[in-house]
Design an enzyme around this catalytic site. Structure first.
Site, PDB file in Angstrom:
ATOM      1  N   LYS A 116     -22.525  85.539  90.870  1.00 35.61           N
ATOM      2  CA  LYS A 116     -21.286  86.220  91.274  1.00 35.61           C
ATOM      3  C   LYS A 116     -21.569  87.537  91.988  1.00 35.61           C
ATOM      4  O   LYS A 116     -20.777  87.959  92.827  1.00 35.61           O
ATOM      5  CB  LYS A 116     -20.353  86.424  90.072  1.00 35.61           C
ATOM      6  CG  LYS A 116     -19.841  85.094  89.517  1.00 35.61           C
ATOM      7  CD  LYS A 116     -18.362  85.070  89.202  1.00 35.61           C
ATOM      8  CE  LYS A 116     -17.917  83.626  88.944  1.00 35.61           C
ATOM      9  NZ  LYS A 116     -16.603  83.454  88.373  1.00 35.61           N
ATOM     10  N   LYS A 198     -20.315  71.756  92.673  1.00 33.43           N
ATOM     11  CA  LYS A 198     -19.189  71.342  91.828  1.00 33.43           C
ATOM     12  C   LYS A 198     -17.849  71.745  92.454  1.00 33.43           C
ATOM     13  O   LYS A 198     -17.757  72.740  93.175  1.00 33.43           O
ATOM     14  CB  LYS A 198     -19.336  71.898  90.414  1.00 33.43           C
ATOM     15  CG  LYS A 198     -18.995  73.347  90.245  1.00 33.43           C
ATOM     16  CD  LYS A 198     -18.760  73.682  88.762  1.00 33.43           C
ATOM     17  CE  LYS A 198     -18.091  75.036  88.671  1.00 33.43           C
ATOM     18  NZ  LYS A 198     -17.381  75.307  87.471  1.00 33.43           N
ATOM     19  N   LYS A 201     -12.257  76.022  91.553  1.00 35.83           N
ATOM     20  CA  LYS A 201     -10.970  76.651  91.877  1.00 35.83           C
ATOM     21  C   LYS A 201     -11.065  77.569  93.068  1.00 35.83           C
ATOM     22  O   LYS A 201     -10.157  77.694  93.860  1.00 35.83           O
ATOM     23  CB  LYS A 201     -10.509  77.528  90.703  1.00 35.83           C
ATOM     24  CG  LYS A 201      -9.928  76.833  89.530  1.00 35.83           C
ATOM     25  CD  LYS A 201      -9.218  77.874  88.677  1.00 35.83           C
ATOM     26  CE  LYS A 201      -9.694  77.967  87.261  1.00 35.83           C
ATOM     27  NZ  LYS A 201     -10.970  78.400  86.882  1.00 35.83           N
TER      28      LYS A 201
HETATM   29  P1  ATP Z   1     -14.000  79.491  89.400  1.00 34.34           P
HETATM   30  O1  ATP Z   1     -13.950  78.863  90.757  1.00 34.34           O
HETATM   31  O2  ATP Z   1     -12.968  80.565  89.197  1.00 34.34           O
HETATM   32  O3  ATP Z   1     -15.377  79.845  88.940  1.00 34.34           O
HETATM   33  P2  ATP Z   1     -13.961  76.880  88.179  1.00 34.34           P
HETATM   34  O4  ATP Z   1     -12.957  75.947  88.751  1.00 34.34           O
HETATM   35  O5  ATP Z   1     -15.356  76.718  88.636  1.00 34.34           O
HETATM   36  O6  ATP Z   1     -13.501  78.369  88.382  1.00 34.34           O
HETATM   37  P3  ATP Z   1     -14.063  77.628  85.404  1.00 34.34           P
HETATM   38  O7  ATP Z   1     -12.838  78.453  85.168  1.00 34.34           O
HETATM   39  O8  ATP Z   1     -15.374  78.337  85.512  1.00 34.34           O
HETATM   40  O9  ATP Z   1     -13.854  76.658  86.636  1.00 34.34           O
HETATM   41  O10 ATP Z   1     -14.210  76.544  84.255  1.00 34.34           O
HETATM   42  C1  ATP Z   1     -13.189  76.138  83.394  1.00 34.34           C
HETATM   43  C2  ATP Z   1     -13.633  74.902  82.674  1.00 34.34           C
HETATM   44  O11 ATP Z   1     -13.621  73.790  83.562  1.00 34.34           O
HETATM   45  C3  ATP Z   1     -15.056  74.998  82.124  1.00 34.34           C
HETATM   46  O12 ATP Z   1     -15.104  74.387  80.860  1.00 34.34           O
HETATM   47  C4  ATP Z   1     -15.872  74.246  83.131  1.00 34.34           C
HETATM   48  O13 ATP Z   1     -17.031  73.675  82.579  1.00 34.34           O
HETATM   49  C5  ATP Z   1     -14.887  73.171  83.599  1.00 34.34           C
HETATM   50  N1  ATP Z   1     -15.130  72.782  84.989  1.00 34.34           N
HETATM   51  C6  ATP Z   1     -14.985  73.581  86.062  1.00 34.34           C
HETATM   52  N2  ATP Z   1     -15.266  72.927  87.194  1.00 34.34           N
HETATM   53  C7  ATP Z   1     -15.621  71.679  86.826  1.00 34.34           C
HETATM   54  C8  ATP Z   1     -16.022  70.515  87.533  1.00 34.34           C
HETATM   55  N3  ATP Z   1     -16.111  70.517  88.857  1.00 34.34           N
HETATM   56  N4  ATP Z   1     -16.293  69.391  86.847  1.00 34.34           N
HETATM   57  C9  ATP Z   1     -16.185  69.378  85.512  1.00 34.34           C
HETATM   58  N5  ATP Z   1     -15.815  70.434  84.763  1.00 34.34           N
HETATM   59  C10 ATP Z   1     -15.526  71.574  85.407  1.00 34.34           C
END
Ligand code: ATP
Ligand code: LTN
Length: 332
Positions: A116, A198, A201
């Site tokens: 980050k 992955k 969001k």
């Molecule tokens: P950001 O983009 O703000 O980092 P994010 O979408 O990557 O957010 P997080 O808020 O970090 O997601 O994660 C929330 C939950 O969703 C966590 O338990 C994480 O493991 C799960 N998660 C996030 N992205 C994925 C994905 N692509 N596949 C499976 N699980 C996910």
């Protein structure tokens, strides 16, 4: 007869944008399934969200959207505590305390911090650095047994255990040492545009990410544009990240195995497959979207749900905070 006490499972999610298909299949769907077996505590980690700059009106909207979406996915506020982190004052208080029992060197090793800081090089704030101490507070305040998290959060959970063990070493019996809970059926959903990364969001490429609330035609378009390979055979394999991802998504929403999917699409092209995946996802999300619309339209009900949960969370967490403060030497 003594009834066996249910274990406490706890997890938070940042309302840093709209909930994605990845969040749903990888995390929230498992939370929903855990509600029967465990005493569940879930929350929106809005304090964590401000480690990255947010636009105020958008942030307010994201928090309420996320609360309603997660309820719409099946989190039942009658049996599960589902609150908003910033409404419960003990989190920031406990985070401060735990900061004083966390080492600079430990925080410096966190890969999320390194990632980050690179991504937000113009705003490497202290909150981004001490983020894991707040996460440890979230978990330890509730004496959680299990913490369902994705692979990216395992390092933070290890640090939580280290902090708790150190604290208990100085002041015995304050925290329960939590364990990571990696669900049996957890799908890792990759970006539709770059299937080596992955789905996230905060992805800049909107076509790579399916949001829970995307209209059906948008979902179909995103799947039709999904990056694949030139082999044109629906088969799981090396170098076929795009197709592997689509097979996994299709499997996750239909319950079919990889083998069944390969058999069903034997001799068919990628176009047909992408359409089938898109349609299956639209169908899986339809009831969630309908429930979301109902919940989101009733602000008073939504507020009554989180107010009730906030109060209970405040009460439960205060016990641990008070105990920790007393042991440290604060005057009661
Ligand atoms: P950001 O983009 O703000 O980092 P994010 O979408 O990557 O957010 P997080 O808020 O970090 O997601 O994660 C929330 C939950 O969703 C966590 O338990 C994480 O493991 C799960 N998660 C996030 N992205 C994925 C994905 N692509 N596949 C499976 N699980 C996910
Ligand atoms: N850091 C996590 C969100 C999070 C969390 C927690 C998860 C904040 N506090 C406590 C489990 C337990 C994330 O970004 N996914």
């Amino acid at each position: 007869m003594e009834t066996e006490k249910k274990k406490t499972a706890l997890s938070l999610i940042q309302p840093s944008g709209t909930i994605t298909l990845g969040n749903y299949l990888g995390a929230i769907r498992n939370w929903v399934a855990m509600q029967e077996e465990f005493n569940c505590i879930f929350a929106l980690a809005d304090l964590h969200t401000i480690t990255v700059r947010q636009e105020p009106a958008q942030m307010r909207k994201n928090i309420l959207d996320a609360y309603a979406s997660i309820m719409a996915c099946g989190i039942d506020v009658e049996k599960t505590l589902f609150f908003i982190q910033s409404h419960v004052t003990t989190h920031a208080q406990m985070a401060w305390i735990l900061n004083c029992y966390t080492q600079f060197g430990e925080l410096s090793r966190m890969t999320q911090f390194k990632d980050k800081s690179q991504k937000h090089a113009d705003n490497i704030n202290a909150g981004l650095f001490t983020y894991p101490a707040l996460m440890a507070a979230d978990i330890l305040l509730y004496q959680a047994d299990l913490v369902p998290v994705g692979a990216d959060q395992v390092q933070h959970l290890e640090l939580t255990r280290d902090i708790a063990t150190r604290f208990n070493g100085l002041y015995p019996n304050v925290f329960k040492i939590p364990e990571a809970y990696v669900p049996k059926t957890g799908a890792r959903v990759m970006s539709l545009q770059d299937p080596t990364r992955k789905m996230s969001k905060s992805d800049e490429n909107v076509n790579g990410c399916v949001h829970l609330l995307d209209p059906p035609e948008v979902i179909m378009k995103k799947f039709k544009r999904a990056v694949t390979d030139s082999e044109a055979v629906v088969r799981y394999g090396e170098g076929k990240d795009g197709i592997n991802n689509l097979i996994d998504i299709y499997g996750a929403v239909t319950g079919l195995t990889r083998e069944q999917i390969e058999k069903d699409f034997d001799g068919k092209g990628y176009g047909d497959f992408k359409t089938a995946v898109g349609e299956a996802v639209v169908e899986a999300l339809r009831p969630i979207k309908e429930e979301y619309e109902k919940l989101r339209a009733d602000k008073a009900y939504l507020e009554s749900c989180y107010r009730k949960a906030d109060e209970i969370a405040q009460r439960i967490s205060q016990r641990t905070l008070s105990k920790a403060m007393k042991k440290i030497g604060f005057v009661q």
